[in-house]
Design a protein around this motif. Structure first.
Motif, PDB file in Angstrom:
ATOM      1  N   ASN A   1      36.819  16.730  44.995  1.00  0.00           N
ATOM      2  CA  ASN A   1      37.409  17.637  44.009  1.00  0.00           C
ATOM      3  C   ASN A   1      36.518  18.863  43.796  1.00  0.00           C
ATOM      4  O   ASN A   1      37.015  19.990  43.705  1.00  0.00           O
ATOM      5  N   LEU A   2      35.218  18.624  43.729  1.00  0.00           N
ATOM      6  CA  LEU A   2      34.273  19.724  43.527  1.00  0.00           C
ATOM      7  C   LEU A   2      34.305  20.684  44.715  1.00  0.00           C
ATOM      8  O   LEU A   2      34.321  21.903  44.545  1.00  0.00           O
ATOM      9  N   ARG A   3      34.343  20.130  45.917  1.00  0.00           N
ATOM     10  CA  ARG A   3      34.421  20.983  47.112  1.00  0.00           C
ATOM     11  C   ARG A   3      35.703  21.812  47.101  1.00  0.00           C
ATOM     12  O   ARG A   3      35.692  23.004  47.404  1.00  0.00           O
ATOM     13  N   GLU A   4      36.823  21.152  46.766  1.00  0.00           N
ATOM     14  CA  GLU A   4      38.098  21.864  46.713  1.00  0.00           C
ATOM     15  C   GLU A   4      38.050  22.962  45.655  1.00  0.00           C
ATOM     16  O   GLU A   4      38.547  24.067  45.878  1.00  0.00           O
ATOM     17  N   THR A   5      37.455  22.651  44.509  1.00  0.00           N
ATOM     18  CA  THR A   5      37.332  23.644  43.437  1.00  0.00           C
ATOM     19  C   THR A   5      36.459  24.806  43.883  1.00  0.00           C
ATOM     20  O   THR A   5      36.781  25.970  43.638  1.00  0.00           O
ATOM     21  N   MET A   6      35.356  24.494  44.550  1.00  0.00           N
ATOM     22  CA  MET A   6      34.456  25.544  45.030  1.00  0.00           C
ATOM     23  C   MET A   6      35.153  26.416  46.063  1.00  0.00           C
ATOM     24  O   MET A   6      35.016  27.652  46.041  1.00  0.00           O
ATOM     25  N   LEU A   7      35.910  25.792  46.972  1.00  0.00           N
ATOM     26  CA  LEU A   7      36.639  26.565  47.976  1.00  0.00           C
ATOM     27  C   LEU A   7      37.693  27.456  47.324  1.00  0.00           C
ATOM     28  O   LEU A   7      37.870  28.616  47.713  1.00  0.00           O
ATOM     29  N   ALA A   8      38.381  26.901  46.311  1.00  0.00           N
ATOM     30  CA  ALA A   8      39.387  27.695  45.602  1.00  0.00           C
ATOM     31  C   ALA A   8      38.722  28.862  44.880  1.00  0.00           C
ATOM     32  O   ALA A   8      39.232  29.988  44.906  1.00  0.00           O
ATOM     33  N   ALA A   9      37.577  28.581  44.243  1.00  0.00           N
ATOM     34  CA  ALA A   9      36.854  29.649  43.542  1.00  0.00           C
ATOM     35  C   ALA A   9      36.374  30.714  44.528  1.00  0.00           C
ATOM     36  O   ALA A   9      36.448  31.915  44.242  1.00  0.00           O
ATOM     37  N   GLN A  10      35.907  30.269  45.665  1.00  0.00           N
ATOM     38  CA  GLN A  10      35.437  31.214  46.691  1.00  0.00           C
ATOM     39  C   GLN A  10      36.612  32.066  47.186  1.00  0.00           C
ATOM     40  O   GLN A  10      36.480  33.289  47.346  1.00  0.00           O
ATOM     41  N   LYS A  11      37.759  31.433  47.388  1.00  0.00           N
ATOM     42  CA  LYS A  11      38.943  32.169  47.847  1.00  0.00           C
ATOM     43  C   LYS A  11      39.375  33.188  46.798  1.00  0.00           C
ATOM     44  O   LYS A  11      39.674  34.344  47.126  1.00  0.00           O
ATOM     45  N   ILE A  12      39.373  32.764  45.533  1.00  0.00           N
ATOM     46  CA  ILE A  12      39.750  33.674  44.447  1.00  0.00           C
ATOM     47  C   ILE A  12      38.765  34.837  44.375  1.00  0.00           C
ATOM     48  O   ILE A  12      39.163  35.993  44.204  1.00  0.00           O
ATOM     49  N   THR A  13      37.471  34.531  44.524  1.00  0.00           N
ATOM     50  CA  THR A  13      36.447  35.581  44.489  1.00  0.00           C
ATOM     51  C   THR A  13      36.665  36.575  45.619  1.00  0.00           C
ATOM     52  O   THR A  13      36.591  37.794  45.407  1.00  0.00           O
ATOM     53  N   GLU A  14      36.945  36.072  46.805  1.00  0.00           N
ATOM     54  CA  GLU A  14      37.196  36.957  47.947  1.00  0.00           C
ATOM     55  C   GLU A  14      38.442  37.805  47.718  1.00  0.00           C
ATOM     56  O   GLU A  14      38.466  38.992  48.044  1.00  0.00           O
ATOM     57  N   GLU A  15      39.482  37.190  47.144  1.00  0.00           N
ATOM     58  CA  GLU A  15      40.702  37.938  46.849  1.00  0.00           C
ATOM     59  C   GLU A  15      40.424  39.019  45.811  1.00  0.00           C
ATOM     60  O   GLU A  15      40.930  40.139  45.921  1.00  0.00           O
ATOM     61  N   MET A  16      39.623  38.662  44.798  1.00  0.00           N
ATOM     62  CA  MET A  16      39.281  39.636  43.757  1.00  0.00           C
ATOM     63  C   MET A  16      38.478  40.798  44.357  1.00  0.00           C
ATOM     64  O   MET A  16      38.713  41.962  44.015  1.00  0.00           O
ATOM     65  N   LYS A  17      37.548  40.471  45.254  1.00  0.00           N
ATOM     66  CA  LYS A  17      36.778  41.530  45.914  1.00  0.00           C
ATOM     67  C   LYS A  17      37.701  42.432  46.727  1.00  0.00           C
ATOM     68  O   LYS A  17      37.579  43.655  46.679  1.00  0.00           O
ATOM     69  N   ALA A  18      38.616  41.809  47.471  1.00  0.00           N
ATOM     70  CA  ALA A  18      39.546  42.588  48.299  1.00  0.00           C
ATOM     71  C   ALA A  18      40.426  43.470  47.415  1.00  0.00           C
ATOM     72  O   ALA A  18      40.639  44.653  47.722  1.00  0.00           O
ATOM     73  N   ASN A  19      40.910  42.898  46.311  1.00  0.00           N
ATOM     74  CA  ASN A  19      41.749  43.683  45.396  1.00  0.00           C
ATOM     75  C   ASN A  19      40.951  44.825  44.773  1.00  0.00           C
ATOM     76  O   ASN A  19      41.468  45.943  44.628  1.00  0.00           O
ATOM     77  N   ALA A  20      39.710  44.531  44.386  1.00  0.00           N
ATOM     78  CA  ALA A  20      38.866  45.582  43.810  1.00  0.00           C
ATOM     79  C   ALA A  20      38.609  46.677  44.836  1.00  0.00           C
ATOM     80  O   ALA A  20      38.619  47.869  44.501  1.00  0.00           O
ATOM     81  N   GLN A  21      38.388  46.281  46.081  1.00  0.00           N
ATOM     82  CA  GLN A  21      38.167  47.270  47.142  1.00  0.00           C
ATOM     83  C   GLN A  21      39.414  48.125  47.340  1.00  0.00           C
ATOM     84  O   GLN A  21      39.324  49.351  47.467  1.00  0.00           O
ATOM     85  N   LYS A  22      40.582  47.468  47.352  1.00  0.00           N
ATOM     86  CA  LYS A  22      41.834  48.212  47.505  1.00  0.00           C
ATOM     87  C   LYS A  22      42.028  49.172  46.331  1.00  0.00           C
ATOM     88  O   LYS A  22      42.434  50.321  46.518  1.00  0.00           O
ATOM     89  N   GLU A  23      41.757  48.679  45.123  1.00  0.00           N
ATOM     90  CA  GLU A  23      41.919  49.518  43.938  1.00  0.00           C
ATOM     91  C   GLU A  23      40.951  50.705  43.978  1.00  0.00           C
ATOM     92  O   GLU A  23      41.331  51.835  43.664  1.00  0.00           O
TER      93      GLU A  23
END
Length: 149
Positions: free
Chosen positions: A67-89
């Motif tokens: 569960n922790l690994r899945e949560t960490m992967l989800a958090a990492q994915k969200i962080t990457e998406e946020m970075k990509a969105n911030a870059q696009k913005e």
């Protein structure tokens, strides 16, 4: 007293005079073997219970780790998406700022052209006025000279 398998194998009972075993020695030994067996059975049961609990805890920890690994992967994915969105913005904001700057520059250039045109017009009008005024003055001077003679 702990009894080993070797103790049981080597146990000898005192024989009675007739050649039998002393029942008290046999009963005493059997009592010891019985107590040791009860202790071993209890210990075995406790160890099995500990093993079962440990297995349950280990399974629980494995599930938590998953569960922790899945949560960490989800958090990492969200962080990457946020970075990509911030870059696009940021890219979008920069593009908008560049367009606005170009528009401001174009407006300033247009205004400069208008002002230069107005300056040229005013110079032409000034020249016309001066020429016209000079002509009027010359005519008046001629008139004055003609009247004086």
């Amino acid at each position: 007293m702990q009894i080993s398998p070797l103790d049981i194998q080597q146990q000898q009972f005192k024989g009675k005079m007739i050649g039998g075993l002393d029942p008290d020695d046999v009963d005493s030994f059997l009592q010891q073997v019985s107590q040791e067996m009860e202790r071993l059975i209890r210990e075995n049961s406790e160890l099995k219970e500990q093993c079962r609990k440990s297995t349950f805890e280990m399974d629980d920890l494995r599930q938590r780790e998953t569960n922790l690994r899945e949560t960490m992967l989800a958090a990492q994915k969200i962080t990457e998406e946020m970075k990509a969105n911030a870059q696009k913005e940021a890219t979008l904001l920069i593009s908008e700022a560049e367009i606005k700057a170009e528009r401001i520059l174009a407006d300033a250039e247009n205004r400069l052209l208008q002002l230069n045109t107005q300056i040229q017009d005013l110079r032409r009008e000034k020249l016309q006025f001066e020429t016209s005024f000079k002509s009027i003055l010359e005519n008046h001077l001629k008139l004055l000279n003609t009247n004086v003679e």
